[in-house]
Design a protein around this motif. Structure first.
Motif, PDB file in Angstrom:
ATOM      1  N   LEU A 105     -23.176  26.384  -1.680  1.00 33.24           N
ATOM      2  CA  LEU A 105     -23.402  25.887  -0.316  1.00 33.24           C
ATOM      3  C   LEU A 105     -23.285  27.016   0.696  1.00 33.24           C
ATOM      4  O   LEU A 105     -24.066  27.092   1.652  1.00 33.24           O
ATOM      5  CB  LEU A 105     -22.399  24.773   0.014  1.00 33.24           C
ATOM      6  N   ARG A 132     -28.295  17.758  -5.094  1.00 36.84           N
ATOM      7  CA  ARG A 132     -27.777  16.666  -4.241  1.00 36.84           C
ATOM      8  C   ARG A 132     -26.746  17.208  -3.249  1.00 36.84           C
ATOM      9  O   ARG A 132     -26.747  16.841  -2.074  1.00 36.84           O
ATOM     10  CB  ARG A 132     -27.134  15.568  -5.103  1.00 36.84           C
ATOM     11  N   ALA A 133     -25.891  18.106  -3.722  1.00 35.95           N
ATOM     12  CA  ALA A 133     -24.848  18.670  -2.837  1.00 35.95           C
ATOM     13  C   ALA A 133     -25.490  19.438  -1.684  1.00 35.95           C
ATOM     14  O   ALA A 133     -25.047  19.340  -0.529  1.00 35.95           O
ATOM     15  CB  ALA A 133     -23.919  19.575  -3.642  1.00 35.95           C
ATOM     16  N   ILE A 135     -28.524  18.980  -0.412  1.00 32.72           N
ATOM     17  CA  ILE A 135     -29.218  18.048   0.484  1.00 32.72           C
ATOM     18  C   ILE A 135     -28.189  17.287   1.343  1.00 32.72           C
ATOM     19  O   ILE A 135     -28.428  17.053   2.528  1.00 32.72           O
ATOM     20  CB  ILE A 135     -30.167  17.137  -0.324  1.00 32.72           C
ATOM     21  N   ASP A 136     -27.026  16.986   0.755  1.00 36.71           N
ATOM     22  CA  ASP A 136     -25.945  16.342   1.526  1.00 36.71           C
ATOM     23  C   ASP A 136     -25.502  17.220   2.683  1.00 36.71           C
ATOM     24  O   ASP A 136     -24.973  16.725   3.667  1.00 36.71           O
ATOM     25  CB  ASP A 136     -24.719  16.104   0.627  1.00 36.71           C
ATOM     26  N   CYS A 137     -25.655  18.527   2.527  1.00 31.89           N
ATOM     27  CA  CYS A 137     -25.275  19.465   3.604  1.00 31.89           C
ATOM     28  C   CYS A 137     -26.477  19.855   4.451  1.00 31.89           C
ATOM     29  O   CYS A 137     -26.469  20.930   5.075  1.00 31.89           O
ATOM     30  CB  CYS A 137     -24.629  20.708   3.007  1.00 31.89           C
ATOM     31  N   GLU A 138     -27.497  19.027   4.472  1.00 35.61           N
ATOM     32  CA  GLU A 138     -28.682  19.226   5.331  1.00 35.61           C
ATOM     33  C   GLU A 138     -29.468  20.478   4.960  1.00 35.61           C
ATOM     34  O   GLU A 138     -30.077  21.117   5.811  1.00 35.61           O
ATOM     35  CB  GLU A 138     -28.318  19.285   6.836  1.00 35.61           C
ATOM     36  N   ALA A 181     -33.535  13.328  -6.752  1.00 33.11           N
ATOM     37  CA  ALA A 181     -32.357  14.010  -6.189  1.00 33.11           C
ATOM     38  C   ALA A 181     -32.602  14.426  -4.737  1.00 33.11           C
ATOM     39  O   ALA A 181     -31.657  14.760  -4.025  1.00 33.11           O
ATOM     40  CB  ALA A 181     -32.005  15.217  -7.043  1.00 33.11           C
ATOM     41  N   GLY A 182     -33.867  14.440  -4.322  1.00 31.11           N
ATOM     42  CA  GLY A 182     -34.151  14.699  -2.903  1.00 31.11           C
ATOM     43  C   GLY A 182     -34.950  15.952  -2.603  1.00 31.11           C
ATOM     44  O   GLY A 182     -35.134  16.291  -1.428  1.00 31.11           O
TER      45      GLY A 182
END
Ligand code: KIV
Length: 296
Positions: A105, A132-133, A135-138, A181-182
């Motif tokens: 990240l 996923r991690a 994408i969760d952090c934009e 997953a995005g």
């Protein structure tokens, strides 16, 4: 008529790219590693990739494995300073997303802080948690499947992937997993056209092919390959539009020849002194040793 878009064209965004793909407009991506290549490419393409291919294309390595985050940041910063209108994607180099989620990240977030709009990373099922991690952090992620150059040793060389039934189905399934997953788009490299076509037809996100045939939503090639600046073996999927290396070397050799024949620089390429300074310079003589003026 100019082949360039207006200089004030809107910046390419991820939703815009996805809309273009839905409208069947082919997407174009190339690499840039510095301000010169970014300025060359930006008016022409939809996406600029600061690829880890900088390692073999510009830095003299045999493959992308030695490329570090420090190297990628250096090249990304040079490209980002040109403020491209194309979507700027930065490639996560080997070991920058394998060790821990925190480090991944930090590395990917650092790319966005330096001006990238998205990151690209290689691999399928193994990468879902980290995708996923991010994408969760934009942090938008472009996936990369098939011939993934960071797996050169595991693949036993730069070989076309997905020819066997098991491998083909695995790549197809991985593509769907990455979409779920995005990931906002996928690079498909070095796979049979039929497999790339099936992936493209069954996904809702765009696919960008390189050595994956004509049925992807778009295509990517390394800029230096398109312009004939790379030496040695070129894969069969590369189309070179100019022998840039030869052309530029000829120009350089003309300049060297002009220097050797004393025809460069000309008066027009030189500066001249104003009359008053000219007189002082022309009449100057080196002071003798022991001369008072020298001691002062
Ligand atoms: O690093 C790179 O240039 C790439 C493209 C070939 C897709 O990953």
């Amino acid at each position: 008529m100019s082949h360039l878009p207006p200089p004030d064209r809107p910046a390419t965004t991820i939703p815009l790219l996805q809309q273009w793909a839905r409208d069947s407009r082919r997407l174009v991506m190339t690499t840039a590693y510095d301000a010169v290549t970014a300025r060359l490419a930006d008016p022409i393409v939809d996406m600029i990739l600061v690829g880890d291919s900088v390692g073999n294309v510009c830095l003299g390595f045999d493959n992308t494995l030695p490329v570090s985050m420090a190297m990628m940041n250096h090249h990304l910063e040079a490209v980002a300073r040109t403020r491209p209108r194309a979507l700027l994607v930065a490639d996560m180099p080997y070991l920058s997303y394998h060790l821990s989620p925190e480090e991944t990240l930090r590395n990917a977030g650092g790319f966005l802080q330096r001006g990238a709009a998205a990151v690209k990373l290689e691999g399928g099922a193994k990468r879902l948690a980290i995708v996923r991690a991010l994408i969760d952090c934009e942090i938008p992620v472009m996936g990369h499947l098939g011939l993934t150059p960071q797996s050169v040793h595991a693949m036993g060389g730069f070989k076309v992937q997905g020819r066997g039934t098991h491998d083909a189905v695995q790549i197809l399934e991985d593509a769907h997993r990455l979409q779920e997953a995005g990931c906002f788009a996928l690079v498909l490299e070095g796979i049979p056209s039929e497999l790339a076509a099936k992936i493209t037809q069954t996904l809702s996100i765009p696919t960008i092919g390189i050595g994956a045939g004509p049925h992807c939503s778009g295509q990517v090639l390394v800029l230096h390959d398109v312009l004939g600046l790379t030496q040695g073996h070129r894969p069969k999927f590369v189309r070179t539009y100019v022998d840039g290396f030869d052309l530029l070397q000829q120009a350089l050799s003309h300049w060297a020849e002009d220097v050797r024949r004393s025809v460069f620089p000309s008066a027009a390429e030189s500066y001249s002194l104003p009359a008053a300074s000219q007189k002082a310079v022309c009449t100057w003589v080196k002071p003798q040793s022991g001369d008072q003026s020298e001691a002062r």
